[in-house]
Scaffold this active site. Structure first.
Site, short mmCIF file in Angstrom:
data_model
loop_
_atom_site.label_atom_id
_atom_site.label_comp_id
_atom_site.label_asym_id
_atom_site.label_seq_id
_atom_site.Cartn_x
_atom_site.Cartn_y
_atom_site.Cartn_z
N LYS A 44 6.14 91.85 -54.16
CA LYS A 44 6.07 91.66 -52.70
C LYS A 44 6.05 90.15 -52.45
O LYS A 44 5.34 89.40 -53.14
CB LYS A 44 4.79 92.29 -52.13
N GLY A 71 4.49 91.65 -41.45
CA GLY A 71 3.74 90.41 -41.32
C GLY A 71 3.24 89.87 -42.65
O GLY A 71 2.18 89.24 -42.73
N CYS A 129 11.70 82.92 -43.91
CA CYS A 129 10.41 82.36 -43.51
C CYS A 129 10.57 81.61 -42.19
O CYS A 129 11.66 81.15 -41.84
CB CYS A 129 9.88 81.43 -44.58
N ASN A 192 18.50 90.48 -46.40
CA ASN A 192 17.19 90.89 -45.93
C ASN A 192 17.43 91.84 -44.75
O ASN A 192 18.58 92.04 -44.33
CB ASN A 192 16.39 89.65 -45.47
N GLY A 248 20.67 96.40 -49.46
CA GLY A 248 20.92 96.89 -48.11
C GLY A 248 21.67 98.20 -48.10
O GLY A 248 22.84 98.25 -48.49
N GLY A 249 21.00 99.26 -47.66
CA GLY A 249 21.67 100.54 -47.44
C GLY A 249 21.96 101.34 -48.68
O GLY A 249 22.79 102.26 -48.64
N THR A 271 14.50 100.54 -48.60
CA THR A 271 14.17 101.71 -47.76
C THR A 271 14.19 103.02 -48.55
O THR A 271 13.22 103.79 -48.50
CB THR A 271 15.16 101.77 -46.58
C1 LIG Z 1 9.69 88.29 -41.88
C2 LIG Z 1 8.64 87.53 -42.67
C3 LIG Z 1 7.24 88.06 -42.30
C4 LIG Z 1 8.72 86.07 -42.28
C5 LIG Z 1 8.93 87.64 -44.17
C6 LIG Z 1 8.54 88.95 -44.84
C7 LIG Z 1 9.41 90.11 -44.49
C8 LIG Z 1 8.92 91.24 -43.87
C9 LIG Z 1 7.49 91.38 -43.46
O1 LIG Z 1 6.59 91.22 -44.32
O2 LIG Z 1 7.31 91.67 -42.25
N1 LIG Z 1 9.72 92.30 -43.57
C10 LIG Z 1 11.08 92.29 -43.88
O3 LIG Z 1 11.83 93.25 -43.61
N2 LIG Z 1 11.58 91.18 -44.51
C11 LIG Z 1 10.81 90.09 -44.81
O4 LIG Z 1 11.35 89.11 -45.38
#
Ligand SMILES: CC(C)(C)CCc1c(C(=O)O)[nH]c(=O)[nH]c1=O
Length: 311
Positions: A44, A71, A129, A192, A248-249, A271
């Site tokens: 993670k 988050g 980020c 992403n 992705g997908g 997913t």
């Molecule tokens: C969106 C960020 C919280 C800045 C990075 C972590 C992240 C998150 C997340 O931890 O919300 N979710 C995603 O689908 N992609 C990501 O890269």
């Protein structure tokens, strides 16, 4: 028939990996992935200190995939660095250490710690980020990407991969490739989640996740065409030394075959891995092997990047 692949000096006996973020926040979850048919695991995305992340509900599965605004809940860099140092290369499995600072400075701080550590595997820097307030995420600010990579490569001598957000315009494909080709990047990982989607429940007449008024990143069936486009477009633009992980997908061997046709060296499953758990790696390996058998392919190299256009 072999599903083996390679990124830089790192051999994977199977091209399938989990995608950062789903079922990979604890050592128990990571051990389960290493004990599966996956060629390795991805941690993670870590921040310098542990984080609780956003309030729930922060992820919602739908018939077409999922939406999330987690988050960055994670146990902090030290926790994952310790796991990575202990498990990288064990039983021929690669551990990819994912990091996502909440600022460019945090990313540099974490890369310095990794450089100083005994970790000898691949690091994946998540460029979704946040940037300085009021600017778009780093991955969409090409000068910020150039600045981060200039700083990083001034001291970071271990192999570095970059997790990139999806791009949607040929000028963006050109723009990010122009920056990336100037640096010794080991690989890029596209894509992403598609950012700031919105899922609505017409029964309750409400959004389905709490953070950000219901806006969140999309994964699953929603994103496959965009993922394939980003793998293909960046393969066509990047120096051949820069490998590509397709994300992705993916939920079947056919989806993996399509990503490899577009140029992917490895693939990551998010997913669908969230839905199915670690059995997915065996199922998809079997499905891909059956497709290769039917088509007479023995290795991935025989069809990687060989997507045809219509003349
Ligand atoms: C969106 C960020 C919280 C800045 C990075 C972590 C992240 C998150 C997340 O931890 O919300 N979710 C995603 O689908 N992609 C990501 O890269």
């Amino acid at each position: 028939i072999s599903l083996a692949s390679q990124i830089g000096d790192y051999k994977f006996d199977n091209l399938l990996l989990n995608a950062a973020g789903i079922r990979c926040a604890t050592t128990e979850e990571l051990d389960k992935i290493l004990d599966s048919d996956a060629g390795g695991c991805v941690t993670k995305s870590a921040t310098p200190e542990p984080r609780k992340g956003n309030e729930s509900p922060r992820m919602k599965a739908t018939s077409m995939g999922c939406i999330n605004s987690m988050g960055l809940p994670n146990h902090g860099l030290d926790y994952y660095l310790k796991f990575a140092e202990a498990n990288q290369g064990k039983n021929g499995k690669q551990v990819i250490l994912s990091i996502a600072g909440l600022s460019i400075d945090q990313n540099i701080e974490m890369l310095k710690k990794i450089q100083a550590s005994s970790f000898a595997g691949l690091t994946e820097l998540n460029l979704s980020c946040p940037n300085i307030a009021g600017k778009s995420q780093v991955g969409y600010d090409f000068e910020a990407v150039r600045d981060v990579l200039t700083s990083a490569f001034s001291f970071f001598k271990k192999p570095l991969g970059l997790k990139l957000p999806p791009y949607f315009d040929f000028n963006q494909f050109d723009g990010i490739a122009e920056v990336l080709n100037d640096f010794p990047v080991t690989y890029i990982n596209v894509i992403n989640s598609i950012g700031n989607g919105l899922v609505v429940d017409p029964e309750t007449e409400s959004v389905v996740i709490k953070p950000k008024g219901g806006f969140g990143g999309l994964g699953g069936d929603y994103v496959k065409p965009t993922a394939l486009a980003n793998v293909r477009a960046l393969r066509q633009r990047l120096r051949p030394e820069i490998s590509i992980i397709g994300t992705g997908g993916i939920k079947s061997g056919k989806d993996v075959f399509e990503h490899v046709l577009c140029g992917a060296n490895l693939v990551q499953i998010g997913t669908a891995f969230g839905f199915d758990g670690t059995p997915i790696f065996e199922r998809i390996s079997k499905e891909l092997t059956a497709i290769m058998e039917k088509k007479g392919y023995k290795t991935l190299d025989e069809f990687r990047g060989k997507l045809k256009t219509i003349e």
